[in-house]
Design a protein around this motif. Structure first.
Motif, PDB file in Angstrom:
ATOM      1  N   MET A  34       0.954  -1.492   0.388  1.00 16.59           N
ATOM      2  CA  MET A  34      -0.028   0.037  -0.207  1.00 16.59           C
ATOM      3  C   MET A  34       1.159   1.118   0.357  1.00 16.59           C
ATOM      4  N   GLU A  80     -10.290   1.910  -9.919  1.00 15.89           N
ATOM      5  CA  GLU A  80     -11.236   1.596  -8.665  1.00 15.89           C
ATOM      6  C   GLU A  80     -10.658   0.935  -8.479  1.00 15.89           C
ATOM      7  N   ILE A  81     -10.179   0.325  -6.937  1.00 19.08           N
ATOM      8  CA  ILE A  81      -9.765  -0.301  -5.658  1.00 19.08           C
ATOM      9  C   ILE A  81     -10.548  -0.775  -4.670  1.00 19.08           C
ATOM     10  N   GLU A  82     -10.898  -1.659  -4.365  1.00 17.64           N
ATOM     11  CA  GLU A  82     -11.516  -2.166  -3.364  1.00 17.64           C
ATOM     12  C   GLU A  82     -10.717  -1.445  -1.855  1.00 17.64           C
ATOM     13  N   ASN A  83     -11.892  -1.357  -1.306  1.00 18.07           N
ATOM     14  CA  ASN A  83     -10.842  -0.666   0.450  1.00 18.07           C
ATOM     15  C   ASN A  83     -11.080  -2.282   0.506  1.00 18.07           C
ATOM     16  N   GLU A  84      -9.690  -1.736   1.991  1.00 11.40           N
ATOM     17  CA  GLU A  84      -9.961  -3.362   3.114  1.00 11.40           C
ATOM     18  C   GLU A  84     -10.962  -2.144   4.266  1.00 11.40           C
ATOM     19  N   PHE A  85     -10.824  -3.348   5.083  1.00 11.47           N
ATOM     20  CA  PHE A  85     -12.216  -2.499   6.096  1.00 11.47           C
ATOM     21  C   PHE A  85     -11.519  -3.914   6.822  1.00 11.47           C
ATOM     22  N   GLU A  86     -10.421  -3.371   8.530  1.00  7.28           N
ATOM     23  CA  GLU A  86     -10.338  -4.058   9.053  1.00  7.28           C
ATOM     24  C   GLU A  86     -10.748  -3.345  10.708  1.00  7.28           C
ATOM     25  N   LEU A  88      -4.910   4.789  -9.971  1.00  6.21           N
ATOM     26  CA  LEU A  88      -5.922   5.872  -9.161  1.00  6.21           C
ATOM     27  C   LEU A  88      -7.287   5.604 -10.211  1.00  6.21           C
TER      28      LEU A  88
END
Lengths: 67, 552
Positions: free
Chosen positions: A1, A53-59, A51
């Protein structure tokens, strides 16, 4: 990242440099210009890729039990 | 008290002692199994799902103790099944809890704090301390967190900072205390006559008896809240906490986003749907956001988030009354945000709800959606920047191409010109060659004609001359010429013969003339040619006479 981010920042800086180079040229050396455009196009492609669309990671984090 | 209740009470107490979640001590299903199977030995325990050797070793004796103590009340099993674990969950009203937790008067228990053993024995006598301890434990266990509203009377704060007061309504009064830390945390200054809501649990103190321990206190009523809010705002303003120069710039292209909000509110959805898909790592910490109880959660979340190496922290919740937003106006929370290691975006409330959290944040916006926009701002700009740079580069590329085209055009023209020059030169040369060749041909033709004509005249000339020769070479002519020549030559021969005969020496000698010669044959012409005594020869017509000279 963090790698991707630093790459993006670096790419943008390099693109900026190429654009300034063009702007600073009274008469562009065609061969050099084409070479620079080639590099610039590659950098832009990479940047756009980051830039898009890249899926967000959610923790979810919790209070640390060590306390 | 049923075995089920005892086990659950023990489970909760044990969990608290070990700082564990209750289910980690024993799961509810396991408790139900214990009640159903009534194990007598450790071996029996091991047959129950959820109890392994470790748990059997650790809790086995206690559990078996409970079962032994309760074996006389087997008839309760059927009733407890239906009640379930909900009996002891937090979300119950004071009345419900009070009803359920009342101790049956017919029973007497011995509760051993050391072993956790409760022995239900009608004949047993318990000490005051044991009973008070038991009461205290039961009160604390059954009323984890209660909120009570009332008026403050007899407020005082002791030397160590703990506060003591009574809270009352028209009919009842209750003793309260709040420990210093918790009082400080609540961010409220209370005094006699104030309407408050106190959150906490009841206890039974060994010396002072029944009381209520507050963990949080909040002001009740918009007026009081508004005043507290205004006072605190002024205080922070004086400290310069809201000053523009204190605001940190949000990081460019943030990737690690800390998010503090409620799991269940609309704010979390508003934020996550509007923040865009830029590959963020969103680190979420659940927090209640409603009322004063949210203070603890927020503090815990802030403390945890401070260690998460974030790019930016986002705190959001939807709008609400001053009362519901009061955690965001809590002094401690505001100070924690002011000191948070990375920039903080606060999107708390709606347009008109201005919380102190919003004011202290590095970027204070009015809604979760606006907070999302603040996070994605630099990403969007970056996208635009890349697009504009791309356009510029395309423009430069086209310009370079045009230049190259022009360059090629010029070169092409040059080459064409050069070729044309060569071609035209060749053309001229060729033309010259043709002309020369034509000249040569003409010359040849001329010579041919000349040769033909000259040949004719020459032949004619020869023929004429040959014809002439025929004339001169006729026989008679030749004979005449020869004849004339011969007679002429005969005459000339006669003349030559006469002349030659005249001069013949033999004739002279015959006429009497002699010729003298010396010894050497030389003709003697003078006297000097000879000396006396010299022999000379004298030639005469028929021979020679040899003599010697005597005198001269």
């Amino acid at each position: 990242m963090a790698q991707a981010k630093s790459n993006l920042t670096k790419n943008l800086k390099e693109i900026e440099e190429i654009v300034s180079w063009f702007e600073s040229q009274e008469e562009v050396d065609v061969e050099k210009g084409i070479e620079k455009v080639k590099i610039g196009a590659k950098l832009i492609k990479e940047s756009k890729k980051r830039l898009q669309e890249i899926e967000n990671e959610f923790e979810e984090v919790k209070k640390e039990l060590a306390e | 008290m049923t075995l089920m209740q005892q086990l659950i009470m023990w489970q909760q107490e044990q969990a608290r002692k070990e700082h564990l979640e209750p289910y980690m001590v024993l799961q509810f299903n396991t408790i139900k199994e214990i009640v159903r199977l009534q194990p007598k030995t450790s071996l029996d325990l091991l047959h129950i799902k959820g109890i392994g050797p470790a748990k059997a070793r650790k809790y086995g004796e206690i559990i078996l103790g409970f079962v032994r103590g309760n074996s006389i009340n087997k008839d309760e099993i059927s009733t407890t099944e239906g009640v379930g674990g909900d009996l002891f969950s937090e979300a119950q009203t004071v009345n419900d809890l009070a009803a359920h937790s009342s101790i049956p008067a017919s029973q007497s228990m011995h509760y051993d704090q050391e072993t956790g053993e409760v022995i239900d024995d009608q004949d047993a006598v318990v000490s005051v301390t044991d009973f008070v301890t038991m009461m205290d434990t039961m009160l604390r266990t059954n009323f984890r967190s209660v909120r009570i509203q009332g008026e403050v009377v007899g407020f005082k704060q002791n030397a160590s900072g703990h506060v003591y007061f009574e809270i009352k309504d028209r009919f009842s009064v209750m003793r309260c205390m709040i420990f210093r830390d918790r009082y400080g945390l609540s961010g409220v200054q209370i005094s006699d006559g104030m309407e408050i809501v106190i959150t906490g649990y009841p206890n039974y103190h060994k010396q002072y008896g029944f009381g209520f321990v507050g963990t949080m206190v909040e002001l009740y009523g918009e007026g009081a809240l508004k005043k507290a809010y205004d006072d605190l705002k002024k205080k922070f303003e004086n400290e310069g906490l809201f000053a523009p120069e204190k605001k940190r710039v949000l990081p460019q292209l943030p990737e690690r986003i800390g998010l503090i909000t409620s799991r269940t509110g609309a704010a979390i959805g508003d934020f996550t749907t509007n923040v865009g898909q830029y590959g963020y790592k969103i680190i979420f910490h659940q927090s209640r956001v409603e009322g004063a109880q949210a203070v603890d959660d927020l503090m815990e979340a802030l403390a945890t988030m401070a260690k998460k190496n974030l790019d930016v922290l986002v705190i959001v919740r939807g709008g609400g009354s001053l009362e519901s937003l009061q955690a965001f106006n809590n002094e401690n929370i505001v100070r924690m945000i002011a000191q948070f290691p990375v920039p903080v975006i606060a999107g708390v409330g709606h347009e008109q709800d201005e919380t102190l959290t919003t004011l202290v944040a590095d970027r204070g916006v009015s809604t979760p959606t606006a907070a999302a926009r603040a996070v994605r701002e630099s990403w969007d700009q970056c996208g635009e920047l890349v697009r504009s740079k791309e356009q510029m580069l395309t423009h430069f590329f086209e310009r370079a191409l045009r230049q190259m085209q022009e360059y090629i055009d010029v070169k092409e023209r040059n080459i064409t010109n050069a070729l044309e020059h060569i071609v035209s030169s060749a053309h001229i040369l060729f033309h010259r060659f043709i002309v020369s060749a034509q000249n040569v041909t003409q010359d040849i033709d001329r010579y041919k004609v000349f040769l033909r004509t000259s040949q004719k005249s020459m032949i004619q000339a020869y023929e004429r001359r040959i014809a002439d020769s025929h004339k001169t070479l006729s026989i008679s002519h030749v004979v005449n010429v020869l004849r004339r020549g011969m007679s002429y030559n005969v005459e000339r021969l006669r003349f030559f013969h006469k002349t030659i005969s005249h001069y013949d020496p033999q004739r002279q000698l015959s006429l009497g003339y002699s010729i003298a010669r010396d010894a050497y044959g030389k003709i003697v012409r003078n006297c000097g040619d000879v000396t006396v005594g010299e022999r000379i020869d004298i030639q005469v017509s028929d021979g020679s006479i040899h003599t010697i000279v005597n005198e001269k």
